[in-house]
Design a protein around this motif. Structure first.
Motif, PDB file in Angstrom:
ATOM      1  N   UNK A  60       0.828  -1.205   0.000  1.00 41.44           N
ATOM      2  CA  UNK A  60       0.000   0.000   0.000  1.00 41.44           C
ATOM      3  C   UNK A  60       0.863   1.256   0.000  1.00 41.44           C
ATOM      4  N   UNK A  61       2.170   1.069   0.033  1.00 42.09           N
ATOM      5  CA  UNK A  61       3.084   2.187   0.196  1.00 42.09           C
ATOM      6  C   UNK A  61       3.173   3.071  -1.037  1.00 42.09           C
ATOM      7  N   UNK A  62       3.897   4.169  -0.908  1.00 42.94           N
ATOM      8  CA  UNK A  62       3.983   5.140  -1.983  1.00 42.94           C
ATOM      9  C   UNK A  62       4.965   4.726  -3.056  1.00 42.94           C
ATOM     10  N   UNK A  63       5.019   5.522  -4.068  1.00 43.07           N
ATOM     11  CA  UNK A  63       5.854   5.252  -5.214  1.00 43.07           C
ATOM     12  C   UNK A  63       6.855   6.375  -5.330  1.00 43.07           C
TER      13      UNK A  63
ATOM     14  N   UNK B   7      -6.120   3.427  -6.879  1.00 45.19           N
ATOM     15  CA  UNK B   7      -4.710   3.653  -6.611  1.00 45.19           C
ATOM     16  C   UNK B   7      -4.141   2.523  -5.740  1.00 45.19           C
ATOM     17  N   UNK B   8      -4.906   2.102  -4.734  1.00 44.07           N
ATOM     18  CA  UNK B   8      -4.453   0.999  -3.891  1.00 44.07           C
ATOM     19  C   UNK B   8      -4.294  -0.257  -4.729  1.00 44.07           C
ATOM     20  N   UNK B   9      -5.252  -0.456  -5.637  1.00 46.26           N
ATOM     21  CA  UNK B   9      -5.159  -1.627  -6.521  1.00 46.26           C
ATOM     22  C   UNK B   9      -3.902  -1.550  -7.373  1.00 46.26           C
ATOM     23  N   UNK B  10      -3.625  -0.295  -7.865  1.00 44.75           N
ATOM     24  CA  UNK B  10      -2.451  -0.134  -8.704  1.00 44.75           C
ATOM     25  C   UNK B  10      -1.195  -0.483  -7.913  1.00 44.75           C
ATOM     26  N   UNK B  11      -1.143  -0.020  -6.656  1.00 45.92           N
ATOM     27  CA  UNK B  11       0.033  -0.313  -5.832  1.00 45.92           C
ATOM     28  C   UNK B  11       0.196  -1.811  -5.616  1.00 45.92           C
ATOM     29  N   UNK B  12      -0.925  -2.493  -5.406  1.00 46.08           N
ATOM     30  CA  UNK B  12      -0.851  -3.929  -5.181  1.00 46.08           C
ATOM     31  C   UNK B  12      -0.345  -4.632  -6.442  1.00 46.08           C
TER      32      UNK B  12
END
Lengths: 64, 188, 617, 336
Positions: A60-63, B7-12
C-alpha cells in the motif's frame, strides 16, 4: 539526493571501477581482485539502478 | 472514493509485477551463471585471445546506455516527457551500437572460429546469449518508446518504463560479470 | 469447418505444422542464399521452435501482450468473459481453474503415453533375447518413457498448484493469468515436439542425453532437446506465477504460517523449478549447438569435457526429483488431518522440512556422478549432503505417524491412496541411502536397483498422491464424487502390483542387472523375475485404465456432492460450494481467524465469512 | 502407554523379521574381490538400518490403521494434540547424528576400496562401441579377455575411443565410467580374491549394442597367469625375419616398397638384397647390410637411379632401435 545527480555519481563510480578493472586485467593480477571489483559494480547497479529495495515496498506504500 | 481504491489496486499490482520480474531475473541469472561455470570449468585460468580495446569500448558503451536508461526512468518519474523520450532513444542507439560491436565486429574479427575448441564454444555462446538478451531489451525499449510518444506514461504510473529499465540494467549487470570473465581473468 | 477452426487447440496445431514448415523452409532458403546445401538437422531445430511460436499465435497466446505492446487497453483477466461449456477447455482461458484442469488433462494424457511406452519395452524385456524391438527403438522408448513422464509429472504438479493453491489461499486468480495460460499452452507444442522425436530417427541416449553419445547418433535427439527446453520454460513461468501468487495474493489474515500446508509444499517446489530448470535447458542447449555448429563443449577431442554436462544436467535433474515429490508430500500432509480427524502434527516443522528438502536439494547433485569420474575430492562431501536429505524427510515421516497416532481414521478412497503413498515413499526413501554412500553406490550405480528405487520415490511421491488429490478434489471440480468401488479396485490392484515391480527391479539390480539394456544374459537367471515384473507392470496399466474409466463416467453419473464432502476446514471446502464458481470467492469474502488443522478443538474455526460491514460473523 | 509398549515390541519383532528376510533372499552376487568384502559390510549396515526404520514406520502406521480406526457411527474427532517441539528436536537430531555417522563409515569404506598397493598389475583398458580391449604394458600383450592373477591388486587405466562406457564386474562390486579424452584417463583398482570366470559389462548406456558390450574376465592363480603370459608372448614372432616383417607391416613401409617385385614409389624389396644398382651419382653399389642400414637411417645419402630423393622419411634412426633396424634388414634379406 536528487536522483539525476545520484545517477551521475553512480555512473562515474562504475566508469572509474571499469578503468581500474581494465588496468588490473591487462596486468594479469590474481582473479580475486577482478571478482571483487565486478561484485562491487554489480551491487551498485542492483542498488541504485535496479532499486532492489523497491521489491520490499509495502503493497500500500507510496511510489518514488 | 473510487480513485483511492484504484490507486491501492495499482500499488498492489505494482508490487506483484515487481516480484514477478525479479523472480524472472533470478531464474535467468541461473542460466548466465551456468555459462560462467562452463567458462571456468573448460578454460580454468586460461584467458581468451580477444581484442582488449574492443572489449573495453563495448563495455563502456553498455555502461553509458545504462546511465541513460536510469536517466529516462528518473525523467518520467518527474513527469518530464521530452527528457524521457530523449534519454530512451539514446539508450536504444547505444544498445544497437553495443550489438554491432559484439556481433558485427568482435565475432567477425575473433582469432578463432565457433567450432575451434572450448575457447570458441565458450566465447560465442556467452556473448551470443547475452546479445540475445540485449536484442530483446532493445525491442522492449522500442515498445516503451513508442508508447511513451503516445503519452501512455505519467509520473505516477509508468511501470512499463521501470520494468524495461530494470531489464536493461539486468543485462548490464550480466555484462559486468561477463566482461572480466571473458577478457580480463586468467593468464594468456 | 468454421466450427472446428474455432476450437483453439485444433487451430493451434494446424498453425504449428504450418510454422514448422515455414521455419524449416526459411532456413533452407537462407542456407541456399549463402551457398549451402539442404541439411535436415538444423531445419528440424529451427522448424521446431518456429512451430511452437506459431502454435502460441494460433491459440491466441500473444494477443493480449501484443495489444499491450501496441499501447491498447487490455481488460483485466477477471473482466474477460469466456465461453461457457466444454469448449473453453480447448482454448486460451485465463481462469486458473480451467488452466488447472487443462494441466491435469495434459498430465493424464502424457501419463498414459509414457506408461504405454513402458509397457512396450517391458514386453520386450519379459524374456531374454530380442523379440519385438531393435536397439534404436528400445533406446528411444526408454528415453521417451523417462522424459514424457517427467513432463507428465511437471504438468500434474502444475495442475494441483494451479487449481488448488488460489482456492486455498483465497485468491481471485493467479497473480499473472495471461502468463499462466501461456505457460500451460506452450507445453502442448513442446510435448508434440518431444513425441515427434520418434518420427525422426529416435535417439539412443536415454533421458539423460549424456554427450558424447548425444553428439553423435540419430537426430531425433534434437527434437527431444527442443521439446524439453520448451517444457522447461513452461515449468519456470508456472513456478514464477505460483511463487508470486502465494506470497502476494493471500486472503486477509492469512499469515505464512497459517497457510494450508500444501501451499508451503508448492512454494518450495516452485523455488526449485524457477531456478534449477534453467540448467537443464542450458545443458541441452549446449549439446544442441555442439551438434549444429560443432562447438567444443563436451567432446574431449575438441577441447570439451563430458563431465561438465553432467554437472549442469544434474544440477537440475536431481532437484527435479524434489520438484516432483514435494507437492505430493504436501498432499499427504494436507489430507491426513482431514481423514484422521485430528491436527497435523508439528505444522511448522512440516512446512520447514519442505523448505529444508528444497534447499538441500541444491547441494546433492554430485551423487549421480560417484562413478562417472568427477573430481575425487567431491565424492565424500556429496555423500554427506546426500544423506542429509534424510533428516527433513524423516521429520515428515515422523510427523505423519504422529498425526495418525490416536486419531479416528476414516478410509475413503483418497485416504487409501495417502496411506499407499506413505508406504511406497517409505520404501523409496529407505532404499536411497545405499546408493547415497559412495562405496555401495559403486555397485548399485546404473543398475535396476536404481530403477526400482527411483520408481518407488516417484510413485510414493507423485503418482499415489496425485490420484489421492484427484479423488479428493474431484467433487470440487465437477460437483460429483468418483465411484467408490472402482476407486478401491484401482487402489488394491495398483499397490501390490507396484510393490512387486519395485522389489523385483531392486533385487535383480543388486544381483547384476544393468539399466537400459534391450537384452540380458540368460545365464544370469533373470528371466522369471523379468516376466513377473512385466506382468505386474501390465496390472498397473489395467488399474490406471480403470481409474480413467471412473474419471470419465463419474463426471456424468457420479454421486452428487456439492457441500463439504470431507468435512475439511480448508476454505475451498468450508466456504465455497461445489463445483467451484467462476470467480472463486467473489461475493463470499472471508477472513482467516484460526489455525488450519485444529480438528477437534472446541469452537475453533480456520476461516469465517465476512459480512458486508466487514465484521466476522 | 499400553499402545506404546505393544508397538515397541512389534517394532523389534518386525525389525528382526525384515532383516532375516532380506538376508535370506540373497541380494548380492558372489563376493570375489577384496573390495567386495568392504562394500558388502557397508551393505549389511544399510540393510540393518532399513529393516529398523521400515519396521518403525510400518508398525506405527499399521497399528494406527487397525486400532485407531473410526468406529461405525462415530463422527467425532481424534485426540487433540498439535505439536511437541521436544519430540521434533529429538527426531531431527537423532537422524542427523546417524546420517553423519553413516557418511563417516561410508567415507572410510570408500577409502578402503581405494587402497593402493605398490605391486599392482598394470592394465590399460580401452573401451569403444562396442568392445573392450586390454593392454598389459609390462608384458607388451593386447587381449580381448581380461586375465588377472588372484590375490594381486590390479590397476586399470581406462580410456574410451568414442563415448562414455563403464567398467563393471558385479562380483567385484566396483564400477568406474570410462571417458574419452587423453586428459580424462580414469583409474580403477581392485583385488580379485576368487578364481573363476566373470564378465565385465558396460554399465553406461553407450548406444546400439550396449547390452552386448561384455568381455570375459578370467581370474587364475599366479602360475596359470604366468603360463598365459608366456603363451601370449609365444604368439609373438621370435626370429628376426618375422619380427622385421611385423615392423615393416606396422609402420607403413609397404606403402612405398613392394615385396613381390611390382613397381612402386620406392624400390621393390624382392630380390633387392645382393643386387647391384646404379646410383644417381652414377656409381654402382652392391646392396648389402651396410647399404641397407644407411638407406634406412639416412635415405638421401645414396639414392638409386630412377627414384626421387627426399621422399622417404629420414627420422627412422630416432623411431627405431638398432635391433629393430637389424630385424627389418633381415626381413629384406629374406626376400632375395
Amino acid at each position: 539526493m536528487n536522483p539525476l545527480k545520484r545517477g551521475i555519481f553512480v555512473f562515474t563510480g562504475l566508469l572509474v571501477l571499469t578503468a581500474i578493472e581494465y588496468f588490473l586485467g591487462t596486468n594479469q593480477v590474481p582473479q580475486i581482485l577482478l571478482w571483487v571489483i565486478a561484485i562491487v559494480k554489480g551491487l551498485l547497479v542492483l542498488q541504485f539502478f535496479m532499486h532492489f529495495n523497491r521489491l520490499f515496498d509495502n503493497d500500500e506504500g507510496g511510489h518514488e | 472514493m473510487s480513485s483511492i481504491t484504484s490507486s491501492a489496486q495499482y500499488q498492489k499490482k505494482l508490487a506483484i509485477n515487481r516480484l514477478g520480474l525479479w523472480l524472472f531475473f533470478a531464474s535467468d541469472a541461473f542460466m548466465f551463471g551456468g555459462l560462467l561455470v562452463a567458462r571456468f570449468y573448460l578454460l580454468g585460468n586460461r584467458r581468451l585471445e580477444l581484442e582488449q580495446t574492443l572489449g573495453l569500448i563495448v563495455t563502456v558503451v553498455l555502461l553509458v546506455s545504462s546511465f541513460f536508461m536510469n536517466r529516462a526512468e528518473v525523467m518520467i518519474s518527474k513527469g518530464n516527457q521530452k527528457g524521457f523520450q530523449r534519454s530512451i532513444i539514446v539508450t536504444i542507439v547505444l544498445g544497437i551500437l553495443f550489438l554491432a560491436g559484439v556481433v558485427g565486429v568482435e565475432w567477425q574479427t575473433a582469432h578463432f572460429q565457433v567450432n575451434e575448441g572450448a575457447q570458441g564454444a565458450v566465447f560465442y555462446m556467452m556473448t551470443g546469449m547475452h546479445a540475445f538478451h540485449v536484442l530483446t531489451g532493445i525491442i522492449f525499449l522500442l515498445i516503451v518508446y513508442r508508447n511513451g510518444l503516445k503519452g501512455k506514461y505519467t509520473a505516477e504510473k509508468h511501470y512499463a518504463v521501470e520494468a524495461s529499465a530494470n531489464y536493461w540494467h539486468f543485462i548490464d549487470l550480466v555484462w559486468i560479470i561477463y566482461y572480466p570473465a571473458l577478457y580480463l581473468m586468467g593468464l594468456i | 469447418m468454421r466450427k472446428i477452426w474455432s476450437i483453439g487447440l485444433i487451430r493451434a496445431l494446424i498453425f504449428q505444422i504450418l510454422g514448422s514448415a515455414i521455419g524449416a523452409g526459411l532456413l533452407g532458403l537462407i542456407r541456399l542464399a549463402m551457398g549451402l546445401s539442404w541439411k535436415t538437422e538444423p531445419a528440424l531445430v529451427v522448424g521446431g521452435f518456429i512451430g511452437a511460436i506459431f502454435f502460441m499465435i494460433g491459440i491466441g497466446g500473444f494477443s493480449g501482450w501484443w495489444k499491450m505492446a501496441m499501447g491498447e487497453d487490455v481488460p483485466e483477466a477477471h473482466d474477460v468473459t469466456e465461453p461457457e461449456g466444454i469448449r473453453r477447455y480447448f482454448g486460451f482461458s485465463l481462469d486458473h481453474k480451467v488452466i488447472g484442469i487443462q494441466y491435469g488433462i495434459l498430465s493424464m494424457v502424457l501419463l498414459s503415453v509414457g506408461g504405454s511406452l513402458a509397457l512396450i519395452f517391458r514386453t520386450e524385456l519379459a524374456s531374454s533375447g530380442l523379440q519385438i524391438l531393435d536397439f534404436v527403438q528400445f533406446n528411444t522408448l526408454v528415453g521417451l518413457h523417462g522424459m514424457v513422464l517427467i513432463a507428465s509429472i511437471l504438468m500434474g504438479v502444475a495442475a494441483m498448484g494451479n487449481y488448488v493453491v488460489p482456492l486455498m489461499i483465497g485468491a481471485e486468480d493467479m497473480a499473472f493469468p495471461r502468463l499462466n495460460a501461456f505457460s500451460f499452452w506452450i507445453a502442448v507444442p513442446a510435448t508434440v515436439l518431444l513425441l515427434s522425436a520418434m518420427l525422426f530417427g529416435g535417439f539412443e541416449t536415454g533421458w539423460t542425453a549424456y554427450p558424447p553419445l548425444s553428439v553423435r547418433g540419430p537426430m531425433g535427439i534434437q527434437l527431444f532437446f527442443a521439446g524439453v527446453y520448451i517444457v522447461g520454460w513452461s515449468s519456470i513461468l508456472g513456478a514464477l506465477n505460483l511463487i508470486v501468487t502465494t506470497l502476494k495474493m493471500r486472503v486477509k489474515g492469512m499469515k505464512l504460517f497459517v497457510m494450508p500446508i500444501f501451499a508451503w509444499a508448492v512454494l518450495a517446489t516452485s523455488i526449485i523449478s524457477l531456478t534449477a530448470t534453467q540448467l537443464i535447458g542450458l545443458s541441452f542447449q549446449l549439446v544442441m549447438f555442439e551438434r549444429l555448429l560443432g562447438m567444443g563443449f563436451f567432446t574431449p577431442s575438441n577441447g570439451g569435457n563430458p563431465i561438465l554436462f553432467q554437472h549442469l544436467f544434474w544440477f537440475y535433474s536431481h532437484p527435479a526429483v524434489y520438484i516432483f515429490v514435494l507437492p505430493g508430500l504436501g498432499i499427504i500432509s494436507e489430507l491426513l488431518p482431514v481423514f484422521v480427524r485430528k491436527p497435523l502434527f508439528g505444522y511448522k516443522w512440516v512446512a520447514m522440512s519442505s523448505m529444508g528438502i528444497a534447499l538441500t536439494g541444491y547441494l546433492v547433485w554430485g551423487h549421480h556422478m560417484f562413478t562417472s569420474g568427477i573430481e575425487e575430492y567431491l565424492r565424500v562431501p556429496f555423500m554427506y549432503s546426500t544423506l542429509l536429505v534424510a533428516v527433513p524427510t524423516g521429520v515428515k515421516f515422523f510427523s505423519w505417524v504422529a498425526t495418525l497416532w490416536q486419531g479416528k481414521l476414516r478410509f475413503p478412497v483418497p485416504m487409501l491412496f495417502i496411506l499407499g503413498a506413505i508406504i511406497v515413499f517409505l520404501i523409496g526413501g529407505l532404499t536411497g541411502p545405499p546408493s547415497g554412500t559412495v562405496s555401495t553406490d559403486l555397485h548399485l550405480h546404473d543398475t535396476y536397483y536404481i530403477v526400482g528405487h527411483f520408481h518407488a520415490t516417484m510413485f510414493g511421491g507423485f503418482i499415489f498422491p496425485i490420484f489421492a488429490a484427484i479423488y479428493y478434489w474431484y467433487p470440487k471440480i465437477t460437483g460429483r464424487k468418483m465411484n467408490d468401488t472402482l476407486g478401491k479396485i484401482h487402489f488394491y490392484l495398483m499397490t501390490p502390483a507396484f510393490l512387486v515391480t519395485s522389489f523385483g527391479q531392486m533385487q535383480i539390480g543388486m544381483l547384476g542387472m544393468r539399466r537400459r539394456i534391450a537384452d540380458y544374459d540368460p545365464t544370469l537367471g533373470f528371466d522369471t523375475s523379468h516376466l513377473i515384473i512385466t506382468i505386474a507392470g501390465y496390472l498397473i496399466g489395467v488399474s490406471v485404465l480403470i481409474f480413467f474409466i471412473n474419471l470419465i463416467i463419474s463426471a456424468k453419473r457420479g454421486e452428487v456432492a456439492t457441500g463439504n464432502v470431507w468435512q475439511s476446514r480448508s476454505p475451498e471446502w468450508s466456504i465455497l460450494p461445489s463445483p467451484s464458481p467462476v470467480h472463486n470467492y467473489k461475493g463470499m469474502p472471508f477472513e482467516v481467524v484460526g489455525e488450519p488443522y485444529d480438528y477437534g478443538l472446541e469452537g475453533s474455526n480456520y476461516v469465517l465469512p465476512v459480512n458486508q460491514t466487514g465484521q466476522a460473523d | 502407554m499400553k499402545h506404546i509398549v505393544i508397538v515397541v515390541i512389534l517394532v523389534i519383532l518386525l525389525t528382526f523379521g525384515t532383516y532375516a528376510l532380506l538376508q535370506g533372499i540373497g541380494l548380492l552376487p558372489a563376493q570375489a574381490s577384496a573390495q567386495a568384502v568392504t562394500i558388502d559390510r557397508m551393505f549389511n549396515l544399510h540393510i540393518m538400518m532399513i529393516s529398523f526404520l521400515f519396521s518403525l514406520i510400518i508398525v506405527f502406521m499399521g497399528y494406527s490403521i487397525i486400532v485407531f480406526r473410526q468406529k461405525k457411527g462415530d463422527e467425532g474427532f481424534g485426540k487433540f494434540f498439535k505439536a511437541n517441539n521436544k519430540l521434533e528436536i529429538i527426531w531431527t537430531i537423532l537422524p542427523l547424528g546417524t546420517v553423519i555417522f553413516f557418511s563417516y563409515l561410508g567415507a572410510i569404506s570408500l577409502a578402503e576400496t581405494r587402497n593402493v598397493e605398490p605391486q599392482a598389475l598394470n592394465v590399460d583398458v580401452t573401451a569403444g562401441q562396442w568392445y573392450w580391449s586390454f593392454d598389459y604394458p609390462d608384458y607388451g600383450i593386447t587381449s580381448d579377455k581380461l586375465y588377472l592373477p588372484v590375490d594381486r591388486q590390479v590397476k586399470l587405466s581406462m580410456t574410451s575411443v568414442d563415448v562414455i562406457h563403464s567398467f563393471w564386474v558385479p562380483e567385484f562390486r566396483v564400477k568406474q565410467d570410462v571417458l574419452p579424452g587423453e586428459n580424462l584417463v580414469k583409474e580403477l583398482r581392485f583385488t580379485p580374491t576368487e578364481k573363476g570366470e566373470y564378465t565385465v559389462r558396460c554399465a553406461e548406456l553407450c548406444g546400439g549394442a550396449h547390452a552386448y558390450m561384455n568381455s570375459p574376465v578370467i581370474v587364475v592363480d599366479d602360475a596359470e597367469f604366468t603360463d598365459w603370459i608366456d603363451s601370449e608372448l609365444g604368439n609373438l614372432p621370435q626370429d628376426p625375419v618375422s619380427k622385421g616383417k611385423r615392423l615393416v607391416e606396422n609402420n607403413g613401409c609397404l606403402g612405398c616398397h613392394s615385396v613381390d617385385g611390382s613397381p612402386s614409389v620406392g624400390p621393390t624389396w624382392a630380390g633387392l638384397f645382393g643386387s647391384e644398382n646404379v646410383m644417381l651419382d652414377g656409381s654402382i653399389k652392391e646392396v648389402n647390410e651396410d647399404y641397407l642400414h644407411t638407406a634406412i637411417v639416412d635415405p638421401n645419402f645414396d639414392v638409386p637411379e630412377g627414384f626421387p630423393a627426399g621422399v622417404m622419411p629420414s627420422n627412422y634412426a630416432d623411431l627405431f632401435s638398432e635391433e629393430e633396424i637389424q630385424n627389418m634388414i633381415s626381413f629384406i634379406q629374406s626376400l632375395k
